[in-house]
Structures are given as structure tokens and as C-alpha cells.
Design an enzyme around this catalytic site. Structure first.
Site, PDB file in Angstrom:
ATOM      1  N   GLY A   1     -17.308   0.716  -1.276  1.00 36.33           N
ATOM      2  CA  GLY A   1     -18.057   1.962  -1.128  1.00 36.33           C
ATOM      3  C   GLY A   1     -19.407   1.961  -1.806  1.00 36.33           C
ATOM      4  N   PHE A   2     -19.648   1.020  -2.711  1.00 35.90           N
ATOM      5  CA  PHE A   2     -20.915   1.008  -3.446  1.00 35.90           C
ATOM      6  C   PHE A   2     -22.096   0.871  -2.490  1.00 35.90           C
ATOM      7  CE2 PHE A   2     -21.728  -0.178  -8.153  1.00 35.90           C
ATOM      8  CZ  PHE A   2     -22.770   0.728  -8.232  1.00 35.90           C
TER       9      PHE A   2
ATOM     10  N   TYR B   1       0.848  -1.188   0.000  1.00 35.96           N
ATOM     11  CA  TYR B   1       0.000   0.000   0.000  1.00 35.96           C
ATOM     12  C   TYR B   1       0.887   1.243   0.000  1.00 35.96           C
ATOM     13  CZ  TYR B   1      -3.676  -3.268   1.497  1.00 35.96           C
ATOM     14  OH  TYR B   1      -4.560  -4.326   1.587  1.00 35.96           O
TER      15      TYR B   1
ATOM     16  N   PRO C   1     -16.105  -4.695   2.919  1.00 36.31           N
ATOM     17  CA  PRO C   1     -17.445  -5.122   3.353  1.00 36.31           C
ATOM     18  C   PRO C   1     -18.553  -4.198   2.876  1.00 36.31           C
ATOM     19  CG  PRO C   1     -16.302  -4.026   5.145  1.00 36.31           C
ATOM     20  CD  PRO C   1     -15.295  -4.182   4.032  1.00 36.31           C
ATOM     21  N   LEU C   2     -18.171  -3.060   2.304  1.00 34.46           N
ATOM     22  CA  LEU C   2     -19.152  -2.142   1.718  1.00 34.46           C
ATOM     23  C   LEU C   2     -19.069  -2.138   0.196  1.00 34.46           C
ATOM     24  CD1 LEU C   2     -18.861   0.848   4.222  1.00 34.46           C
ATOM     25  CD2 LEU C   2     -20.613  -0.940   4.135  1.00 34.46           C
TER      26      LEU C   2
ATOM     27  N   HIS D   1      -0.362 -12.074   1.283  1.00 34.12           N
ATOM     28  CA  HIS D   1      -1.338 -11.218   0.610  1.00 34.12           C
ATOM     29  C   HIS D   1      -2.020 -11.935  -0.555  1.00 34.12           C
ATOM     30  CE1 HIS D   1      -2.016  -6.633  -0.168  1.00 34.12           C
ATOM     31  NE2 HIS D   1      -3.134  -7.305  -0.208  1.00 34.12           N
TER      32      HIS D   1
END
Length: 327
Positions: free
Chosen positions: A209-210, A56, A205-206, A124
Site C-alpha cells: 500500500g505504500f 489467511y 506489488p504496491l 507457501h
């Protein structure tokens, strides 16, 4: 915030963690001061699990987490990852699960995080060129050396999870899991985790963002936001998936919560530890409030009716990345 056992090896974490990736990369402009304040607020709220990775940035997100925890390292459970080879000058090379790289990468992560140990160290992605037994053997050596407390893998198949766990007990498997992505319920992974006593950590988990309901057009993304290349946010896929989000919004409004809170409460109800990513305190606080949302049997049935397995349209990633999943 309630704490729960993650897996059966002894690690305890908050029932919701914090994904730190977006504070440094992939999701448009960043603000270090706000990111540090967000981590501060997370700790105040009892969120202990902070998730990062060497890739990242690269490196800058680990450095950010290290800076945030300066003088209070024991306040958080730090999870980081290796497996995408990164040169010391920040160049991405490709997958690398070789033991020598794992050892070198961990030492570098410790420097960036300014700590002497990582609480939870993940592979990863699975490197198909290296037997998982060799990679996990190196992870086990790091545990024996006291540099790592617990280990896990990300985006692994059920068979790979079993092979890895036979070498050294896994504490957690991290994979995408949400109302938009329920594949692990049908490919044997969820059943395998339950059988082996391995914890589930749900990233995105979203639905990236959607499922927050805040995204109504692909134009809502900054030019450098990688979701512009995500198949689920493209063309007709976007329109169809937005209809699902509208139904989730409707259920959330009827319950008096936000769409994000309903989606996170569902993941929590499934027994997973969700790590929603955010770089702003106001979204962090909204997400954290989801831990107090209890779902009834009727709620679960209503959610199942609007967001069953397979409801989402489009692949999880662009074609060049799909091959790294379920290794």
C-alpha cells in the site's frame, strides 16, 4: 481484460489478479459484503486469478472465496497455499512441508473452498526440515489425482526452484516484487524463472500500500494493522521511503495516472502477473485500470531513476519472519 499464459504448463490467467488476504485478516476491519461485491466486480472486469491461502484467517479467507464462487466455480482460477501448519481448530504450529500434511491440508482447503480441485496450489514457504523433493513429490501426486491442476512455490531461492522443478514442473513462483522490492532481479530467481519457463506472480506489488501514495503517516493504520510492525513503515525508514513514494507520485501525475497505476503498470511491464490486494471495489477498479497503461522507454528510465534496486529502507518483514524467505 487481457489473458496471458502463466508459465509454460498451459495455465492462462488475467494479466492482473486479485489478492484476497486483506478481506479477512492483517489489514484492519473487514466487511464481508463489500469483499464479496469486490470479488463480483473483479470477475465482471475479467480478473480471473483469485489468490488465497489456508493461513489467511486461518481458513476464513478460503471460505470467503468459496462463497463468492458458489454456482460459478469455473469463472475463476483459484490459487491457494499450504506450508504453514494450521490445526483444524485454527492454531498456527509452524512450517510444515511433510507430504502427509500437504495431502491433509489440500483436502481441508477443498472443503473450505467448496470445490473439487484447486487450479494453482503453492507451497507457501519452504520447510528447511523437509527436502523440497519430498514436498513437491506430494504436490505432484495431488496433480495426478486430479485435485490440483498446477503447482508453484512461494519465496524460494533459485536453487530450490530448480530442485522443485526437476521433480514436477512448476507453473508459477510467487514472491514479493514491486518498485520497492526488486531482490529477485539480483539473487538469481528472475533469471531462473526465465530459463525454466516458470511464471512470476508478484504479491504486494504496491509495497503493501505504500506505493499507492495514500499512506502519509504510520498513524494511518488501524491498531490491528500488521504494517505497524513492518520495518519499512517504522520511524526514519518511513520518512525515507515516503520520499521515494513522492517521486513515484510525481511521475504518475505527469503521465496522467495514479501512483498505484504506474507501479502496477511497471510490474506488468516486467512480465509478472500482479495480484494487488484490496477489499474495496473502488480500489479494485483503480488497480484494474493499470492494465491499460502503456509505459514507454522514457517512462521506464524515469522510474528506474527514482526507484532503482535497493532504494527502499528497511527489511521486508520483522526479524522473526525474515528467516522464512529465500528458502
Amino acid at each position: 481484460m487481457e489473458q496471458r499464459s502463466l508459465g509454460s504448463e498451459g495455465l492462462t490467467v488475467s494479466i492482473q489478479g486479485l489478492g484476497c488476504m486483506g478481506m479477512s485478516t492483517f489489514y484492519g476491519a473487514t466487511d464481508e459484503a463489500e469483499s464479496l461485491a469486490t470479488i463480483d466486480r473483479a470477475l465482471e472486469l475479467g480478473i480471473t486469478l483469485l489468490d488465497t491461502a489456508e493461513s489467511y484467517g486461518p481458513f476464513v479467507n478460503e471460505q470467503l472465496v468459496g462463497k463468492a464462487l458458489a454456482g460459478r466455480r469455473d469463472a475463476a482460477v483459484v490459487a491457494t497455499k499450504t506450508g504453514f501448519e494450521i490445526t483444524d481448530d485454527g492454531q498456527a504450529v509452524g512450517l510444515n512441508g511433510r507430504p502427509d500434511y500437504v495431502r491433509r491440508a489440500l483436502d481441508r482447503s477443498l472443503r473450505h473452498l467448496d470445490t473439487d480441485h484447486v487450479d494453482l496450489y503453492y507451497l507457501h514457504r519452504i520447510d528447511p526440515a523437509v527436502p523440497i523433493e519430498e514436498t513437491i513429490g506430494a504436490f505432484g501426486e495431488l496433480v495426478a489425482a486430479g485435485k490440483v491442476r498446477y503447482i508453484g512455490v512461494c519465496e524460494a531461492s533459485a536453487a530450490t526452484i530448480r530442485r522443485a522443478h526437476a521433480v514436477h514442473p512448476l507453473t508459477a513462483v510467487q514472491t514479493e516484487y514491486s518498485l520497492f522490492e526488486r531482490g529477485i532481479e539480483h539473487n538469481g530467481v528472475l533469471q531462473t524463472l526465465q530459463e525454466l519457463g516458470v511464471g512470476l506472480v508478484a504479491y504486494s506489488p504496491l509495497g503493501r500500500g505504500f506505493l499507492s501514495g495514500a499512506i502519509t503517516s504510520p498513524d494511518d493504520f488501524a491498531e490491528d494493522d500488521w504494517r505497524r510492525t513492518d520495518p519499512r513503515f517504522q520511524g526514519e525508514n518511513f520518512a525515507r521511503n515516503l520520499e521515494v513514494v513522492k517521486q513515484v507520485n510525481r511521475l504518475a501525475a505527469a503521465k496522467g495516472v495514479t501512483a498505484s497505476q504506474l507501479a502496477l503498470a511497471w510490474v506488468q511491464h516486467q512480465g509478472a502477473v500482479a495480484i494487488p490486494g484490496t477489499k474495496r471495489r473502488r480500489y479494485l477498479e483503480e488497480n484494474a485500470a493499470a492494465t491499460g497503461v502503456a509505459l514507454t522507454g522514457d517512462d521506464i528510465a524515469a522510474i528506474e531513476a527514482v526507484a532503482p534496486h535497493g532504494v527502499v529502507t528497511g527489511d521486508r518483514y520483522a526479524p522473526e519472519y525474515m528467516g522464512t524467505l529465500e528458502g
